[in-house]
Design a protein around this motif. Sequence first.
Motif, short mmCIF file in Angstrom:
data_model
loop_
_atom_site.label_atom_id
_atom_site.label_comp_id
_atom_site.label_asym_id
_atom_site.label_seq_id
_atom_site.Cartn_x
_atom_site.Cartn_y
_atom_site.Cartn_z
N ALA A 1 24.71 -40.91 52.68
CA ALA A 1 25.55 -41.91 53.34
C ALA A 1 26.66 -42.40 52.42
O ALA A 1 27.82 -42.57 52.84
N LEU A 2 26.33 -42.62 51.16
CA LEU A 2 27.34 -43.06 50.20
C LEU A 2 28.40 -41.98 49.98
O LEU A 2 29.60 -42.25 49.94
N LYS A 3 27.94 -40.74 49.87
CA LYS A 3 28.88 -39.63 49.67
C LYS A 3 29.81 -39.47 50.87
O LYS A 3 30.98 -39.11 50.72
N TRP A 4 29.26 -39.70 52.08
CA TRP A 4 30.09 -39.58 53.28
C TRP A 4 31.29 -40.53 53.20
O TRP A 4 32.42 -40.15 53.49
N ALA A 5 31.03 -41.78 52.80
CA ALA A 5 32.13 -42.75 52.70
C ALA A 5 33.08 -42.38 51.57
O ALA A 5 34.30 -42.56 51.68
N LEU A 6 32.54 -41.82 50.49
CA LEU A 6 33.37 -41.49 49.33
C LEU A 6 34.20 -40.23 49.54
O LEU A 6 35.14 -39.98 48.78
N GLN A 7 33.87 -39.42 50.56
CA GLN A 7 34.69 -38.23 50.82
C GLN A 7 36.10 -38.63 51.25
O GLN A 7 37.04 -37.83 51.17
N ASP A 8 36.23 -39.86 51.71
CA ASP A 8 37.54 -40.37 52.11
C ASP A 8 38.25 -40.92 50.87
O ASP A 8 37.78 -41.88 50.25
N PRO A 9 39.38 -40.35 50.48
CA PRO A 9 40.07 -40.83 49.27
C PRO A 9 40.56 -42.26 49.40
O PRO A 9 40.89 -42.90 48.40
N ASN A 10 40.61 -42.78 50.63
CA ASN A 10 41.02 -44.17 50.83
C ASN A 10 39.87 -45.15 50.71
O ASN A 10 40.06 -46.36 50.85
N THR A 11 38.66 -44.64 50.47
CA THR A 11 37.56 -45.50 50.05
C THR A 11 37.72 -45.66 48.54
O THR A 11 37.28 -44.83 47.76
N HIS A 12 38.35 -46.73 48.14
CA HIS A 12 38.62 -46.90 46.71
C HIS A 12 37.35 -47.25 45.94
O HIS A 12 37.20 -46.90 44.78
N ASN B 1 30.97 -46.46 57.95
CA ASN B 1 29.82 -45.60 57.72
C ASN B 1 29.71 -44.53 58.80
O ASN B 1 30.39 -44.60 59.83
N PHE B 2 28.85 -43.57 58.55
CA PHE B 2 28.72 -42.42 59.44
C PHE B 2 28.09 -42.78 60.78
O PHE B 2 28.14 -41.98 61.73
N LYS B 3 27.50 -43.97 60.91
CA LYS B 3 26.89 -44.39 62.17
C LYS B 3 27.91 -44.99 63.13
O LYS B 3 27.62 -45.15 64.32
N GLN B 4 29.08 -45.34 62.65
CA GLN B 4 30.09 -45.95 63.50
C GLN B 4 30.63 -44.95 64.52
O GLN B 4 31.11 -43.88 64.14
N LYS B 5 30.56 -45.30 65.79
CA LYS B 5 31.12 -44.43 66.82
C LYS B 5 32.65 -44.44 66.76
O LYS B 5 33.30 -43.49 67.19
N HIS B 6 33.20 -45.52 66.24
CA HIS B 6 34.66 -45.65 66.17
C HIS B 6 35.18 -45.40 64.76
O HIS B 6 36.25 -45.88 64.41
N TYR B 7 34.43 -44.62 63.97
CA TYR B 7 34.89 -44.38 62.60
C TYR B 7 36.27 -43.73 62.52
O TYR B 7 37.02 -44.00 61.57
N PRO B 8 36.69 -42.89 63.51
CA PRO B 8 38.06 -42.35 63.39
C PRO B 8 39.13 -43.44 63.40
O PRO B 8 40.12 -43.36 62.66
N GLU B 9 38.91 -44.49 64.22
CA GLU B 9 39.87 -45.59 64.26
C GLU B 9 39.85 -46.39 62.96
O GLU B 9 40.89 -46.81 62.46
N VAL B 10 38.64 -46.60 62.42
CA VAL B 10 38.53 -47.32 61.15
C VAL B 10 39.21 -46.51 60.05
O VAL B 10 39.97 -47.04 59.23
#
Length: 416
Positions: free
Chosen positions: A278-289, A231-240
Motif C-alpha cells: 500500500a505504501l509503495k502504491w502511493a509512492l509510485q506517484d512522483p507527486n507523493t512527496h 490510497n489504492f482503495k479510493q474509487k476516485h483515486y484518478p481524480e485525486v
Amino acid sequence: MRKNKSESEGEAFMSKKEIGRRAFMKSSLAGVGSFFFLPPNGGELGLRAQTEKPDGKKIVRRVLGKTGIKLPPINMGVMNSDNPNLVRAALSGGMVMLDTAQTYQRGTNEAMIGEVLKGRPRDSFVLATKSRLPHDQKTGIYLSEATEEAYAKKIDTSLKNLGLDYVDIYYHHNVWAKESALYEPILNALMKAKKAGKTRFIGITTHRNEPEIIHAAAESKVYDVVLTTYNFKQKHYPEVRSAMTKAADAGLGIVVMKALGGRQLQEGSREPIDPKAALKWALQDPNTHTIIAGFTTFDQMNLDLSVMEDPVLTKPEKAHLQRGALMAGLYCQGCGQCLSQCSQALPIPDLMRAYMYVYGYRNIVAAQDLVTSLELPLKVCEGCDSCPVSCAIGFRVRDRIRKVVRLREVPLEFIA
C-alpha cells in the motif's frame, strides 16, 4: 422566510456535492485499469536526492514542492502514538518530519513531541501541526464563532505546547468544503503567523472531497502544502491523482495520509492489507512527496523504513492490491451520497472513519474522540424501522454506526 447566509451557503455546497457524487459513482465503475499502476520514473520513482543512514544504507528524498524541504518518502504521523521512545527511534532511523495536531491524544500529543525535541538542533527535524475551528458537521462550513482571533490563539497554543518558536508547517485541518478552504478569517490568521515567523509554511488537510480542496488550495495562492488522503482503495483515486499533479505543478508540496486504506482488505477478514504494498502504491506517484505513516510499534516502524529503501512494487504486491481494490474493506470513500438520505442528518462519513479507527487501526482513543466531537443526538439510529441509507460501496451503515456510537458510553479512563 428569508434564509441566512449560512443556510444559503450550505444549500449551495450540497448542490455542488450532488454533482460530485454523480462523478464519483461514474469513476467507481472504471475498475482497476492500467492507470492503477504508474510506470517507475526511470527506475527512480521521481526521487530527488539521496542521503545515507548511520548504517550506510541509502535513503531517498523528495522535495516538498516550493518549500524546498527535502524529506524521506515516509515520515511519522504521531496521531496514534504516545510513546516518546518510538518517536526518538523514528528520527534516529532516518525519518525527518513529525506530524501532529493540537487535539491528538486528547491534547497531549504536541507536548509529548516537544519533550522529545528538546535539545535537538532545530534544522534536524521538520515539525507539522494543525487545528480547526467550529463548523457545521454536515456541510463543513464554518460557524460564526470561527474568527481570525480564535485561530490565532490556536496557533499560539500549539507553539506553547511544543515549546517551539515556530513550526515548519501549520495546517488548516480537516477541510472538505471549498468555502472553508478559502475562509478568510483563517487564511488571514495563517498569513499573519507566517509573516511573524510562527510558521514557515501554510498547509491544508482533507479527508474527503479531496480533488476540490486540492484545487482550491492551488488557486488560493496562500497554501504551500496539501496533506490529503490517497490510497489504492479510493474509487476516485484518478481524480485525486489529477488534482495532486496540478497542485504539484503549481509548486505545492503534497503529503499523503491514510495510505493503508483501512488496514483490512475486507471487514471480518483475517487477511490484512499488505502495508508495504500500500505504501509503495502511493509512492509510485512522483507527486507523493512524502507519506505520513501512523505506526505504533517498532516492528511497524522498521517495516516503513524498509519501504524507504526499496519502494518498487513487486508483481505479488500488485496482485494483492488489485484484488483488494475491488473489496469494500473499511475505508469510507467520503463521497457524501449518504448525507441526504439519513433522516437524522448524521455525519456518516465521520462515523465511518471512527469505525475504521476502531476495527482497522485499533485506535479506540481516536475513535472515541471523533465520535464525542460530533454532537450526535442522544438516540442514534433508533427512530427508523429500516435504514434509508444506501452506501455507494455497500457498507452496512446502520450496523457500523450502532457499534461505534457505543463508545460514548465508555468512561474516558477505561480507554486512555
